[in-house]
Write a protein that holds these residues in place. Sequence first.
Motif, PDB file in Angstrom:
ATOM      1  N   PRO A 327       0.858  -1.176  -0.225  1.00 30.18           N
ATOM      2  CA  PRO A 327       0.088  -0.086  -0.065  1.00 30.18           C
ATOM      3  C   PRO A 327       0.848   1.166   0.060  1.00 30.18           C
ATOM      4  N   VAL A 328       0.649   2.009  -0.911  1.00 32.20           N
ATOM      5  CA  VAL A 328       1.585   3.325  -1.055  1.00 32.20           C
ATOM      6  C   VAL A 328       1.047   4.456  -0.093  1.00 32.20           C
ATOM      7  N   VAL A 329      -0.089   4.422   0.207  1.00 29.89           N
ATOM      8  CA  VAL A 329      -0.714   5.513   1.188  1.00 29.89           C
ATOM      9  C   VAL A 329      -1.435   4.693   2.202  1.00 29.89           C
ATOM     10  N   THR A 330      -0.877   4.624   3.407  1.00 26.35           N
ATOM     11  CA  THR A 330      -1.419   4.149   4.505  1.00 26.35           C
ATOM     12  C   THR A 330      -0.804   4.762   5.829  1.00 26.35           C
ATOM     13  N   THR A 339      12.476  -3.579  16.303  1.00 22.32           N
ATOM     14  CA  THR A 339      12.808  -2.924  15.178  1.00 22.32           C
ATOM     15  C   THR A 339      11.913  -1.628  14.745  1.00 22.32           C
ATOM     16  N   PHE A 340      12.467  -0.932  13.906  1.00 19.78           N
ATOM     17  CA  PHE A 340      11.693   0.216  13.383  1.00 19.78           C
ATOM     18  C   PHE A 340      10.635  -0.572  12.504  1.00 19.78           C
ATOM     19  N   GLY A 341       9.497   0.061  12.392  1.00 18.62           N
ATOM     20  CA  GLY A 341       8.712  -0.650  11.332  1.00 18.62           C
ATOM     21  C   GLY A 341       7.255  -1.082  11.784  1.00 18.62           C
ATOM     22  N   THR A 342       6.264  -1.021  10.709  1.00 17.93           N
ATOM     23  CA  THR A 342       4.836  -1.321  11.314  1.00 17.93           C
ATOM     24  C   THR A 342       4.513  -2.443  10.162  1.00 17.93           C
ATOM     25  N   PRO A 354       4.466  -9.751   7.371  1.00 20.03           N
ATOM     26  CA  PRO A 354       4.950  -8.934   6.284  1.00 20.03           C
ATOM     27  C   PRO A 354       4.022  -8.289   5.459  1.00 20.03           C
ATOM     28  N   TRP A 355       4.225  -7.111   4.883  1.00 15.56           N
ATOM     29  CA  TRP A 355       3.442  -6.632   3.807  1.00 15.56           C
ATOM     30  C   TRP A 355       3.019  -7.538   2.446  1.00 15.56           C
ATOM     31  N   THR A 356       4.005  -8.182   2.267  1.00 13.26           N
ATOM     32  CA  THR A 356       4.071  -8.852   1.004  1.00 13.26           C
ATOM     33  C   THR A 356       3.190 -10.365   1.149  1.00 13.26           C
TER      34      THR A 356
END
Length: 529
Positions: A327-330, A339-342, A354-356
């Motif tokens: 998703p490019v806008v979320t 870790t950094f990340g959502t 994971p997003w994938t």
Amino acid sequence: MQNAPLPQTSPDTVLFTEEQIRAWSPKRRDFMRMLGLGAGAITVGGLAGCGGANANGAADVLRAQLLADEAFWTSVQGRFTLNPGKLFMNIGTAGSMPRSVVERYNAENIVYAAESQNGYTNFATQRAAMAPGFGVGTDELVISGNTSDGMSKVLLGIPWQAGDVVITTNHEHPGGTVPLGIAVERYGIIVRQVRLPTGEGSVMLNDGTMAEHNAALYGKLFRDEVVAARAAGQRVRAIMWSSPTFLTGIMLPIPEIMKVCKEFNLISICDGAHLPGMMAYNYGDLGVDFMAGAAHKWQCAPGGTGILVVRNRARANAAATLPAYYPVVTSSGSSVAGTFGTRPPRVGGGGTVPWTQRGDYDIAAAMQSIGSMNVPAFNGVAQACADWDSMGRKRIETYVLGLSSYFKERIMEIWGPGALYSPRDAGLLSALTSFNPFFGLDGTRNLIARSTATNATITASPSNALVARLNEQNIIVRNTTTPRISGAGTTQNVFPIRVSTHLWHDPNDVDRLLNAVRVAAVDIVNAAN
Ligand SMILES: Cc1ncc(COP(=O)(O)O)c(C=O)c1O
């Protein structure tokens, strides 16, 4: 028709026979009286171009069918607040909110202002109510900003590799071609275009051969392109197409294209700007990966709204792979420990994925959560969808396609098949009709092919002049610049008129438009000759 005498619009000619007028509904009779167009006013004979005068009666049969449920459709017309002095036949550009939507939208805006409310929500309840109308799960339905917004998000969220090939057509809208062009520059993808035929019956293909214009033809054209790319050693990843196209209204057949996507495991990206509110499609059954549509057009929701379908599970008619997509806008996701990340939460619990890892998380919820949004507008989409569901999406589709068929049959009668740029074939039918109003009238001068750009001696193209003339009569349509196959490997731009037939129209509106177009076209041709 070379040098054929031009028909004159004499007030003594008669467009409709006494028998036809007797068959009209009272509403139609009133309307024609208002225009002063009863028996003895204008005739088909007087205006006939190359067409045959109702040779098979197909138009009359359609008209009778359309009027069979007249009371219902008159009540539907009563739901809208359209300016009664105008005939709006350009829904392909903009719809009109029914009263239920305008009132809800206005009322909610007042509450939002009074209570200083925010728009942080992912509209899960609204989307759950809307999703069955589109045949998908709540996790597959996003209320987007419009078609262009949906197409940009889709095309720029796929992790393309340099050299990936996307097959598309030469009739796509900038809402799709611009983000596709960005993907070309950004990722090095390759675009191949299928050149689309235009017209009714037997049509010319890009190789100069002729073929019947039907749905099966498109299965072949897209498959041939995939096979040709593969034979050239290219890696085909996706097909991107419009159903229907904005230039001629050809409903490129999703089932035929999906067969090709399934056979070659390709990503399917449908620009369906005109689909929501026009067609009662079940996107789950169709199996399409992405369908980006407008809600502000045929679905008659507020401006700045769209419907975006994102497949999130295996489907019988879909490609085997659920395509990787970011998703490019979320602004939605759970933080990942250490870790950094959502990442998105796994559906049913059990942490994040994971997003994938497509299918394991709610992709629509992630795409829908993009900070504070315009809740009254998006609730307007939910309201419009509820209205459509209660009227019956299939009933609406049948009616608007019936009007479109009626329109096309009348064009066949008055102008002849050569005037039609949108085919009549049921597998390619949409509620958009595109045609050449000068066909058969212009002798050797081929007015439809003239443009301001290519002919500096004319201040405005005849096609533009016709749209302006109709506008003066409060009839709103548009024209398009359409590349038309003119020989093997060549196209020529033509400028057909494009007309939308929607649920607030009836056959009288189509007749009124046709009269106005014919008279204006004859006048413009006479003035030019
Ligand atoms: C086929 C097609 N795609 C995209 C668009 C852009 O639509 P929107 O204004 O919803 O972004 C249009 C607009 O007419 C269209 O016809």
